[in-house]
Design an enzyme around this catalytic site. Structure first.
Site, mmCIF file in Angstrom:
data_model
loop_
_atom_site.group_PDB
_atom_site.id
_atom_site.type_symbol
_atom_site.label_atom_id
_atom_site.label_comp_id
_atom_site.label_asym_id
_atom_site.label_seq_id
_atom_site.Cartn_x
_atom_site.Cartn_y
_atom_site.Cartn_z
ATOM 1 N N HIS A 1 -12.051 -7.446 6.765
ATOM 2 C CA HIS A 1 -11.543 -7.881 5.811
ATOM 3 C C HIS A 1 -10.973 -9.045 5.407
ATOM 4 O O HIS A 1 -11.171 -9.642 6.362
ATOM 5 C CB HIS A 1 -9.769 -7.424 5.759
ATOM 6 C CG HIS A 1 -8.761 -7.287 4.493
ATOM 7 N ND1 HIS A 1 -9.127 -6.467 3.772
ATOM 8 C CD2 HIS A 1 -8.099 -8.332 3.297
ATOM 9 C CE1 HIS A 1 -8.761 -6.580 2.581
ATOM 10 N NE2 HIS A 1 -7.726 -7.727 2.554
ATOM 11 N N ASP B 1 3.107 -0.279 0.608
ATOM 12 C CA ASP B 1 2.667 -1.626 -0.224
ATOM 13 C C ASP B 1 1.970 -1.219 -1.573
ATOM 14 O O ASP B 1 2.428 -2.949 -2.102
ATOM 15 C CB ASP B 1 1.329 -2.061 0.174
ATOM 16 C CG ASP B 1 1.090 -3.388 0.237
ATOM 17 O OD1 ASP B 1 1.731 -4.203 0.434
ATOM 18 O OD2 ASP B 1 -0.113 -3.070 -0.074
ATOM 19 N N ARG C 1 5.529 -7.816 -7.212
ATOM 20 C CA ARG C 1 5.102 -8.999 -6.282
ATOM 21 C C ARG C 1 4.410 -9.598 -7.504
ATOM 22 O O ARG C 1 4.497 -10.537 -7.961
ATOM 23 C CB ARG C 1 4.536 -9.084 -4.757
ATOM 24 C CG ARG C 1 5.584 -8.838 -3.490
ATOM 25 C CD ARG C 1 4.697 -8.782 -2.153
ATOM 26 N NE ARG C 1 3.526 -9.823 -2.750
ATOM 27 C CZ ARG C 1 3.185 -9.792 -1.572
ATOM 28 N NH1 ARG C 1 2.319 -8.434 -0.931
ATOM 29 N NH2 ARG C 1 2.011 -11.091 -1.106
ATOM 30 N N SER D 1 1.223 -7.354 4.202
ATOM 31 C CA SER D 1 0.218 -6.369 2.579
ATOM 32 C C SER D 1 -0.591 -6.059 3.710
ATOM 33 O O SER D 1 -1.355 -4.994 3.378
ATOM 34 C CB SER D 1 0.264 -6.274 1.232
ATOM 35 O OG SER D 1 -0.432 -6.742 0.625
ATOM 36 N N LYS E 1 -2.553 -2.416 5.515
ATOM 37 C CA LYS E 1 -3.449 -1.715 5.202
ATOM 38 C C LYS E 1 -5.001 -1.000 5.808
ATOM 39 O O LYS E 1 -5.284 -0.108 6.166
ATOM 40 C CB LYS E 1 -4.291 -1.678 3.551
ATOM 41 C CG LYS E 1 -3.479 -1.246 2.177
ATOM 42 C CD LYS E 1 -3.273 -2.261 0.828
ATOM 43 C CE LYS E 1 -3.212 -3.853 1.639
ATOM 44 N NZ LYS E 1 -3.171 -4.076 -0.006
HETATM 45 N N1 URA Z 1 -4.349 -8.625 -1.004
HETATM 46 C C1 URA Z 1 -3.338 -7.559 -0.109
HETATM 47 O O1 URA Z 1 -4.157 -6.619 -0.006
HETATM 48 N N2 URA Z 1 -1.935 -8.285 -0.528
HETATM 49 C C2 URA Z 1 -1.351 -9.815 -0.780
HETATM 50 O O2 URA Z 1 -0.110 -9.333 -0.416
HETATM 51 C C3 URA Z 1 -2.433 -10.281 -1.011
HETATM 52 C C4 URA Z 1 -3.643 -9.545 -1.125
#
Ligand code: URA
Ligand code: CA
Length: 440
Positions: free
Chosen positions: A82, A161, A168, A183, A187
């Site tokens: 990622h 999230d 946010r 976050s 995922k």
């Molecule tokens: N990418 C994400 O998935 N979450 C964040 O908080 C920042 C970047």
């Protein structure tokens, strides 16, 4: 649980208990805690931070707020990668097929473009016929059969999230290391990978613009992995200029194919080999980074990586002929060059501005509902440190709406600083972060 007390506790700098964090994450996912209380707590977390235990707990609660993909039917360790998001950053399309050609199992749930950064799903969809809406059953079967698949996230992945990220975004609370780390990692854990390699970008096109902050973010994510019992390691890599030369969806697919076909090289390939070699280690295939890179290079030189990309595209309904002839990709009607206004060294790039320029041409969305034009974007004609004469091309715009050219040219000229002194070039790989520590 009284959410006001939880907010007050964090406001005073206290550490939240697992029950309090659970109430926060569940309340975000099911809407039982109102947005104003969630937002107040997010702001308190921004100021007061979280302990590693609190961050890991928030991650696990967000992960379990929705469904968790079960990849246990796939033989071997599924490895995932990622990136925190960049410009011209199409490492996924280079390293996933190379790693799969080396025997790794890569089951990847990807995202769409966000702000100035591109998204792998949008890039894949620029290939005629290629689908990213694949059922989890077909996803698992494809990884089992050919070793890799890259598809969209399921609807109910990490709803906590989703809710918190949207808040946010509008309350100025994106920039907090525990919030970003939880976050991202929630995922990744929910998408079922057995081991995760993270590419934490740093520089003018990245979420974290300083190296120190980027290393802190990497350490936070590696630590969550340690607490969750999943190996996570991270590289901190440079985003002071677009990683590849191509920015835009079909353009980035073309660059990935050019690299896999051996026609192109550069920083995009270098970072892909660094990340991919670590995926091979995590997957139990390579014994160390040098061995991993040698295997990846062999898959590149033999054409096995390109053949694997073709297999993956075909399995997902796409026209695999793009791998033999990039002219099967969509084309923009116009190409317009961006001339340098003065002579000198290319000293600095505002990479975020370059990403937004490609977005404005139609390569990304300004609103969630905008439709992307797969063909448009830009190709950088210079890199940091190059010498240019006034009038030389800094970049070539690929567009379908010629009326957008004037503003885009001005934005690109402003985003690229030309100076008289030779600049010091930023490194490409800043650090590797693992449980063992930070290596620079
Ligand atoms: N990418 C994400 O998935 N979450 C964040 O908080 C920042 C970047
Ligand atoms: Ca398994």
């Amino acid at each position: 649980m009284n959410m006001r007390d939880v907010i007050l506790k964090k406001k005073e700098g206290g550490a939240l208990s697992p029950e309090e964090i659970r109430a926060f994450a569940r309340g975000a996912a099911d809407g039982s805690v109102p947005d104003y209380q969630l937002a107040a707590l997010l702001m308190a977390i921004c100021w007061r931070g979280m302990t590693p235990e609190e961050t890991a707990c928030l991650t696990m609660e967000m992960m379990h707020s929705g469904s968790v993909v079960d990849l246990s039917a796939i033989d071997g360790v599924c490895v995932d990668k990622h990136s925190t998001g960049g410009v011209g950053d199409t490492t996924t399309l280079v390293l996933v097929p190379l790693a799969a050609a080396c025997g790794a199992k890569v089951a990847k749930l990807s995202g769409r473009g966000l702000g100035h950064t591109g998204g792998t799903l949008d890039k894949l969809e620029s290939i005629p016929g290629c689908s990213v809406n694949v059922s989890i059953e077909d996803f698992i079967r494809q990884v089992q059969d050919i070793g890799c698949a890259v598809i969209g996230q399921t609807q109910d992945l990490c709803p906590a999230d989703k809710a918190l990220y949207a808040l946010r975004d509008v309350t100025g609370t994106v920039g907090s290391i525990p919030l970003i780390a939880s976050s991202i990692v929630s995922k990744k854990l929910a998408s079922g990978a057995g081991a995760i390699v993270l590419d934490v970008k740093t520089g003018s096109g990245a979420l974290m613009q300083t190296v120190e902050e980027s290393i802190e973010l990497a350490k936070a994510m590696v630590e969550i992995g340690a607490q969750a019992g999943k190996p996570i390691l991270a590289l901190v890599t440079g985003m002071d200029q677009p990683l590849g030369t191509h920015v835009g969806n079909a353009l980035e697919v073309k660059e990935a194919i050019d690299i896999l076909a051996g026609r192109a090289k550069g920083d995009l390939l270098t970072v892909s080999l660094e990340l991919g070699s670590r995926m091979l280690i995590a997957g139990g295939i390579a014994k160390d980074v040098e061995d991993g890179k040698a295997r990846m290079r062999k898959a590149l030189e033999s054409g096995a990586g390109l053949a694997k990309l073709k297999e993956m595209i075909t399995a997902q309904g796409g026209d695999g002929r793009v791998c033999d002839d990039v002219d099967y990709l969509p084309h923009a009607a116009y190409r317009i060059s961006v001339p340098a206004l003065s002579s000198g060294y290319v000293a600095r790039m505002d990479t975020t501005a370059i990403g937004y320029c490609a977005q404005a041409l139609g390569a990304g969305r300004q609103k969630k509902t905008d439709v992307i034009d797969p063909a448009v974007g830009l190709v950088m004609d210079v890199r940091l440190g190059d010498v240019v004469q006034a009038g030389d091309s800094l970049a070539t715009l690929y567009l379908n709406k010629p009326e957008l050219a004037g503003e885009a040219i001005a934005r690109m000229q402003q985003a690229i600083t030309i100076a008289q002194e030779k600049p010091e070039l930023p490194p490409l790989i800043y650090a590797a972060v693992s449980r063992e520590g930070v290596t620079r």
